[in-house]
Scaffold this active site. Sequence first.
Site, PDB file in Angstrom:
ATOM      1  N   ARG A  36       0.823  -1.220   0.000  1.00 42.96           N
ATOM      2  CA  ARG A  36       0.000   0.000   0.000  1.00 42.96           C
ATOM      3  C   ARG A  36       0.858   1.272   0.000  1.00 42.96           C
ATOM      4  O   ARG A  36       0.440   2.286  -0.561  1.00 42.96           O
ATOM      5  CB  ARG A  36      -0.937   0.004   1.207  1.00 42.96           C
ATOM      6  CG  ARG A  36      -2.147  -0.876   0.994  1.00 42.96           C
ATOM      7  CD  ARG A  36      -3.045  -0.856   2.192  1.00 42.96           C
ATOM      8  NE  ARG A  36      -4.364  -1.378   1.863  1.00 42.96           N
ATOM      9  CZ  ARG A  36      -5.303  -1.602   2.757  1.00 42.96           C
ATOM     10  NH1 ARG A  36      -5.086  -1.359   4.038  1.00 42.96           N
ATOM     11  NH2 ARG A  36      -6.479  -2.053   2.382  1.00 42.96           N
ATOM     12  N   LYS A 197     -17.636 -16.346   4.597  1.00 40.88           N
ATOM     13  CA  LYS A 197     -19.082 -16.310   4.877  1.00 40.88           C
ATOM     14  C   LYS A 197     -19.937 -15.738   3.760  1.00 40.88           C
ATOM     15  O   LYS A 197     -19.573 -14.734   3.143  1.00 40.88           O
ATOM     16  CB  LYS A 197     -19.317 -15.468   6.133  1.00 40.88           C
ATOM     17  CG  LYS A 197     -18.713 -16.083   7.347  1.00 40.88           C
ATOM     18  CD  LYS A 197     -19.281 -15.476   8.613  1.00 40.88           C
ATOM     19  CE  LYS A 197     -18.662 -16.144   9.826  1.00 40.88           C
ATOM     20  NZ  LYS A 197     -18.068 -15.196  10.738  1.00 40.88           N
ATOM     21  N   GLY A 351      -7.786  -7.636  -0.056  1.00 47.56           N
ATOM     22  CA  GLY A 351      -7.949  -8.487   1.124  1.00 47.56           C
ATOM     23  C   GLY A 351      -7.198  -9.799   1.023  1.00 47.56           C
ATOM     24  O   GLY A 351      -6.038  -9.846   0.611  1.00 47.56           O
ATOM     25  N   GLY A 374     -12.273  -4.081   1.907  1.00 45.98           N
ATOM     26  CA  GLY A 374     -13.678  -3.672   2.068  1.00 45.98           C
ATOM     27  C   GLY A 374     -14.112  -2.697   0.978  1.00 45.98           C
ATOM     28  O   GLY A 374     -15.237  -2.773   0.470  1.00 45.98           O
TER      29      GLY A 374
HETATM   30  N1  LIG Z   1     -13.567 -24.104   3.516  1.00 45.85           N
HETATM   31  C1  LIG Z   1     -13.256 -23.194   4.426  1.00 45.85           C
HETATM   32  N2  LIG Z   1     -13.507 -23.410   5.727  1.00 45.85           N
HETATM   33  C2  LIG Z   1     -13.163 -22.495   6.653  1.00 45.85           C
HETATM   34  N3  LIG Z   1     -12.594 -21.308   6.379  1.00 45.85           N
HETATM   35  C3  LIG Z   1     -12.330 -21.047   5.092  1.00 45.85           C
HETATM   36  C4  LIG Z   1     -12.642 -21.974   4.062  1.00 45.85           C
HETATM   37  N4  LIG Z   1     -12.270 -21.431   2.903  1.00 45.85           N
HETATM   38  C5  LIG Z   1     -11.722 -20.239   3.174  1.00 45.85           C
HETATM   39  N5  LIG Z   1     -11.759 -19.996   4.496  1.00 45.85           N
HETATM   40  C6  LIG Z   1     -11.220 -18.820   5.214  1.00 45.85           C
HETATM   41  O1  LIG Z   1     -11.843 -17.651   4.784  1.00 45.85           O
HETATM   42  C7  LIG Z   1     -10.995 -16.573   5.164  1.00 45.85           C
HETATM   43  C8  LIG Z   1     -11.147 -15.455   4.175  1.00 45.85           C
HETATM   44  O2  LIG Z   1     -12.471 -15.046   4.182  1.00 45.85           O
HETATM   45  P1  LIG Z   1     -12.895 -13.535   3.971  1.00 45.85           P
HETATM   46  O3  LIG Z   1     -14.346 -13.552   3.744  1.00 45.85           O
HETATM   47  O4  LIG Z   1     -12.324 -12.714   5.086  1.00 45.85           O
HETATM   48  O5  LIG Z   1     -12.096 -13.275   2.598  1.00 45.85           O
HETATM   49  P2  LIG Z   1     -11.830 -11.947   1.816  1.00 45.85           P
HETATM   50  O6  LIG Z   1     -13.092 -11.308   1.493  1.00 45.85           O
HETATM   51  O7  LIG Z   1     -10.866 -12.233   0.728  1.00 45.85           O
HETATM   52  O8  LIG Z   1     -11.008 -11.122   2.847  1.00 45.85           O
HETATM   53  P3  LIG Z   1     -11.080  -9.578   3.208  1.00 45.85           P
HETATM   54  O9  LIG Z   1     -12.274  -9.449   4.117  1.00 45.85           O
HETATM   55  O10 LIG Z   1      -9.753  -9.416   3.899  1.00 45.85           O
HETATM   56  O11 LIG Z   1     -11.203  -8.831   1.928  1.00 45.85           O
HETATM   57  C9  LIG Z   1      -9.591 -17.096   5.157  1.00 45.85           C
HETATM   58  O12 LIG Z   1      -9.024 -16.861   6.425  1.00 45.85           O
HETATM   59  C10 LIG Z   1      -9.764 -18.588   4.884  1.00 45.85           C
HETATM   60  O13 LIG Z   1      -8.953 -19.392   5.710  1.00 45.85           O
HETATM   61  O1  LIG Z   2      -7.560  -2.219   5.511  1.00 44.27           O
HETATM   62  C1  LIG Z   2      -8.567  -1.707   5.020  1.00 44.27           C
HETATM   63  O2  LIG Z   2      -9.427  -2.375   4.396  1.00 44.27           O
HETATM   64  C2  LIG Z   2      -8.696  -0.216   5.047  1.00 44.27           C
HETATM   65  O3  LIG Z   2      -7.513   0.391   5.436  1.00 44.27           O
HETATM   66  C3  LIG Z   2      -9.849   0.189   5.941  1.00 44.27           C
HETATM   67  O4  LIG Z   2      -9.605  -0.166   7.267  1.00 44.27           O
HETATM   68  P1  LIG Z   2     -10.811  -0.302   8.287  1.00 44.27           P
HETATM   69  O5  LIG Z   2     -11.581  -1.546   7.897  1.00 44.27           O
HETATM   70  O6  LIG Z   2     -10.198  -0.397   9.660  1.00 44.27           O
HETATM   71  O7  LIG Z   2     -11.699   0.922   8.134  1.00 44.27           O
END
Ligand SMILES: Nc1ncnc2c1ncn2[C@@H]1O[C@H](COP(=O)(O)OP(=O)(O)OP(=O)(O)O)[C@@H](O)[C@H]1O
Ligand SMILES: O=C(O)[C@H](O)COP(=O)(O)O
Length: 394
Positions: A36, A197, A351, A374
């Site tokens: 970043r 989720k 993410g 996010g």
């Molecule tokens: N089959 C599974 N069972 C349990 N956990 C899982 C499975 N598949 C993926 N995960 C978990 O889901 C998590 C990622 O989910 P999340 O919804 O936070 O993803 P993301 O949207 O990419 O992340 P962010 O919110 O950082 O953008 C990881 O920590 C991973 O280990």
């Molecule tokens: O890491 C992020 O997704 C951004 O820096 C926003 O952070 P926050 O979810 O704590 O608002």
Amino acid sequence: MEKKSIKDLDLKGKKVFCRVDFNVPMEEGNITDDTRIRAALPTIQYLSEQGAIVLLASHLGRPKGEVKEELRLTPVAHRLTELLGKEVAKADEAYGDSVKEQVSKLGEGDILLLENVRFNAGEEKNDPELAKAFADLADVYVNDAFGAAHRAHASTEGIAKFLPSAAGFLMDKELSVLGKALSNPERPFTAIIGGAKVKDKIGVIDHLLDKVDNLIIGGGLAYTFVKALGHEVGKSLLEEDKLDLARQFMEKAKEKGVQFYMPQDVIVADDFSENANKKVVSIEEIPADWEALDIGPKTRETYHKVIQESKLVIWNGPMGVFEINAFAGGTKAVAEALAEAADTYSVIGGGDSAAAVEKFGLADRMSHISTGGGASLEFMEGKVLPGVAALDDK
Ligand SMILES: Nc1ncnc2c1ncn2[C@@H]1O[C@H](COP(=O)(O)OP(=O)(O)OP(=O)(O)O)[C@@H](O)[C@H]1O
Ligand SMILES: O=C(O)[C@H](O)COP(=O)(O)O
């Protein structure tokens, strides 16, 4: 509506309050991933070269309005100094008389990093008094913090009411890549949605079903869909209250002519650990005491083929528990398929998927990796980002 860019501003001798997203992962005071920071360099360099007095502002972590020593931005100032090859000064606060005093001593091209804006309770409340206090430091506001653009906070939204404003280069790039993908996509257009989720991905699945040709589902959220089809999922992640929604999504896909891809086989384990016993089973055969933690080989092959045949792919969320090597194979297979697909424009929605692509050493083979987690998700849901909406129109 297109927003003003820093290219539209006369910057020479102007004090610029530039909001960046330096919310970087840290371990014991060391930055473990500076992506970043590097992503913001073109804007910072441009402002400095144009003769602006550059005041950089960011949050780090979630200190909830209090000073937390471990969340000071001092290590970021050091890293910036290294990356720019130019001294970046650091303030101990984000606004106020002492900062004004420090700013008054700066010359054209100088750079000052303000302290973590979230040490102030008014930041997340979008307090107009704090926004005004930030604005009092500068003549112009530039927002380059795409990663925080989904937050309506004093330094991302409120401040724009008090100063002429524009988007930085990173903000511009993120908005144009993601914006083009959603408004004028090359086809076939495929979205890959994974992660933990369904609850967190409702908006994005719903919105993308109106846009894509193919929707690929993986990760923990897939098992609510598997269950919705009438199969048992053992101890896999399951959101009972989202079963109807999962059925509605599958119905919507059918109505819209979207090809809906779900895991055909999975890797199940008897424990959530590297040394667990594991085996490949079809989704009709998940044993009661086992948990599905990754997509299986047949599924990887199918997803690989869909990716190869796509012109544009947006990916958000891992296919399995990629943090544990034993269950990282499915996520790696998707990353490799994207890396190999020479004619496919690949957009990684920040993410965990961005972290996974980094982990596999494939980051430079992707077309665009968003710096927003996010923020990119909300953008893909079709939401207006307050940090963007607040900027001056072109
Ligand atoms: N089959 C599974 N069972 C349990 N956990 C899982 C499975 N598949 C993926 N995960 C978990 O889901 C998590 C990622 O989910 P999340 O919804 O936070 O993803 P993301 O949207 O990419 O992340 P962010 O919110 O950082 O953008 C990881 O920590 C991973 O280990
Ligand atoms: O890491 C992020 O997704 C951004 O820096 C926003 O952070 P926050 O979810 O704590 O608002």
